[in-house]
Scaffold this motif. Structure first.
Motif, short mmCIF file in Angstrom:
data_model
loop_
_atom_site.label_atom_id
_atom_site.label_comp_id
_atom_site.label_asym_id
_atom_site.label_seq_id
_atom_site.Cartn_x
_atom_site.Cartn_y
_atom_site.Cartn_z
N PRO A 264 -0.94 3.60 -7.95
CA PRO A 264 0.00 2.39 -7.48
C PRO A 264 0.12 2.33 -5.99
O PRO A 264 -0.43 3.09 -5.08
N VAL A 265 0.35 0.87 -5.52
CA VAL A 265 0.35 0.74 -4.22
C VAL A 265 1.90 0.96 -3.77
O VAL A 265 2.81 0.72 -4.29
N HIS A 266 1.92 1.59 -2.58
CA HIS A 266 2.94 2.06 -1.83
C HIS A 266 3.01 1.53 -0.51
O HIS A 266 1.98 1.26 0.03
N THR A 267 4.10 1.79 0.21
CA THR A 267 4.24 0.88 1.52
C THR A 267 4.90 1.72 2.47
O THR A 267 5.63 2.99 2.10
N GLY A 268 4.79 1.76 3.58
CA GLY A 268 5.66 2.68 4.65
C GLY A 268 5.42 1.82 6.11
O GLY A 268 5.01 0.76 6.03
N LEU A 269 5.71 2.63 7.15
CA LEU A 269 5.70 2.04 8.54
C LEU A 269 4.68 2.81 9.42
O LEU A 269 4.87 4.27 9.25
N THR A 270 4.09 2.38 10.23
CA THR A 270 3.18 3.27 10.95
C THR A 270 2.88 2.54 12.42
O THR A 270 2.95 1.28 12.34
N GLU A 271 2.51 3.45 13.31
CA GLU A 271 2.24 3.05 14.75
C GLU A 271 0.75 2.99 14.80
O GLU A 271 0.03 2.26 15.54
N ASP A 272 0.05 3.56 13.77
CA ASP A 272 -1.40 3.79 13.82
C ASP A 272 -2.03 3.88 12.68
O ASP A 272 -2.05 5.04 11.93
N PRO A 273 -2.35 2.85 11.78
CA PRO A 273 -3.09 3.02 10.63
C PRO A 273 -4.01 3.90 10.29
O PRO A 273 -4.30 4.49 9.18
N ASP A 274 -5.08 4.01 11.25
CA ASP A 274 -5.97 4.88 10.94
C ASP A 274 -5.66 6.23 11.08
O ASP A 274 -6.07 7.15 10.29
N ALA A 275 -4.76 6.55 11.94
CA ALA A 275 -4.16 8.13 11.96
C ALA A 275 -3.41 8.11 10.56
O ALA A 275 -3.37 9.34 9.96
N GLU A 276 -2.76 7.18 10.08
CA GLU A 276 -2.11 7.37 8.81
C GLU A 276 -2.98 7.51 7.62
O GLU A 276 -2.51 8.34 6.82
N ALA A 277 -4.25 7.02 7.78
CA ALA A 277 -5.05 7.44 6.86
C ALA A 277 -5.54 8.81 6.74
O ALA A 277 -5.71 9.45 5.62
N ASP A 278 -5.90 9.33 7.99
CA ASP A 278 -5.89 10.76 7.89
C ASP A 278 -4.95 11.67 7.69
O ASP A 278 -5.05 12.42 6.78
N ARG A 279 -3.91 11.04 7.81
CA ARG A 279 -2.45 11.85 7.37
C ARG A 279 -2.24 11.92 5.85
O ARG A 279 -2.19 12.86 5.25
N LEU A 280 -2.50 10.66 5.24
CA LEU A 280 -2.25 10.49 3.79
C LEU A 280 -3.54 11.28 3.01
O LEU A 280 -3.57 12.14 2.11
N LEU A 281 -4.81 11.31 3.48
CA LEU A 281 -5.81 12.25 3.07
C LEU A 281 -5.55 13.71 3.05
O LEU A 281 -5.69 14.45 2.12
N ARG A 282 -5.00 14.05 4.02
CA ARG A 282 -4.37 15.39 4.27
C ARG A 282 -3.28 15.91 3.23
O ARG A 282 -3.27 16.82 2.41
N LEU A 283 -2.22 15.15 3.27
CA LEU A 283 -1.31 15.09 2.33
C LEU A 283 -1.42 15.02 0.92
O LEU A 283 -0.91 15.80 -0.01
N LEU A 284 -2.28 14.02 0.54
CA LEU A 284 -2.25 13.60 -1.19
C LEU A 284 -3.64 14.06 -1.64
O LEU A 284 -3.66 14.07 -2.78
N VAL A 285 -4.83 14.30 -0.86
CA VAL A 285 -6.04 14.43 -1.40
C VAL A 285 -6.56 15.92 -1.20
O VAL A 285 -6.85 16.88 -1.92
N LEU A 286 -6.50 16.25 0.20
CA LEU A 286 -7.06 17.64 0.33
C LEU A 286 -6.38 18.63 -0.22
O LEU A 286 -5.14 18.71 -0.22
N PRO A 287 -7.26 19.95 -0.60
CA PRO A 287 -6.53 20.96 -1.21
C PRO A 287 -5.46 21.68 -0.02
O PRO A 287 -5.64 21.42 0.90
#
Length: 130
Positions: free
Chosen positions: A104-127
């Motif tokens: 599902p699509v979720h929303t949030g607020l960010t100052e830096d969407p590229d850094a957000e992609a990195d953060r979400l990868l670490r939080l939701l994907v990487l072991p």
């Protein structure tokens, strides 16, 4: 710095659709205000084979890479890569019954969407390190 609304979805690998088991293998991030569409992908082959020892990891990697290439407007993806950013994000997040499926699509607020992609990868994907 200004924070802007962004949308994101997790890319899930469902090696045996009939079982409904999945593992997270990527994130898609879209921020209209910043003209940003990005992705991060990571396939944990050990986890994949724990769900289905016969899963074709290379075919799944290629499918994940296609999603990343659509985000990046790679010329090799054809018409999908030439669409507007929002259209590409909606196409990538449309429900489908394939091995690689968007969550599902979720929303949030960010100052830096590229850094957000990195953060979400670490939080939701990487072991989780442990």
């Amino acid at each position: 710095m200004t924070r802007d609304t962004f949308e994101y979805a997790v890319l899930r690998v469902v090696p045996r659709v009939e079982r409904g088991e999945s593992l997270n293998a990527g994130v898609l991030v879209y921020c209209r205000q910043r003209d940003y569409l990005g992705s991060r992908v990571h396939l944990d082959v050990d986890r994949l084979h724990a769900l289905d020892p016969t899963a074709d990891a290379e075919a799944i990697r290629r499918a994940l890479q296609v999603a990343a290439d659509v985000c990046a407007a790679d010329p090799g993806v054809g018409a999908a890569g030439r669409e507007a950013l929002g259209s590409r994000f909606r196409w990538l997040t449309a429900p489908r019954s394939t091995v690689v499926q968007p969550g599902p699509v979720h929303t949030g607020l960010t100052e830096d969407p590229d850094a957000e992609a990195d953060r979400l990868l670490r939080l939701l994907v990487l072991p989780v390190a442990g």
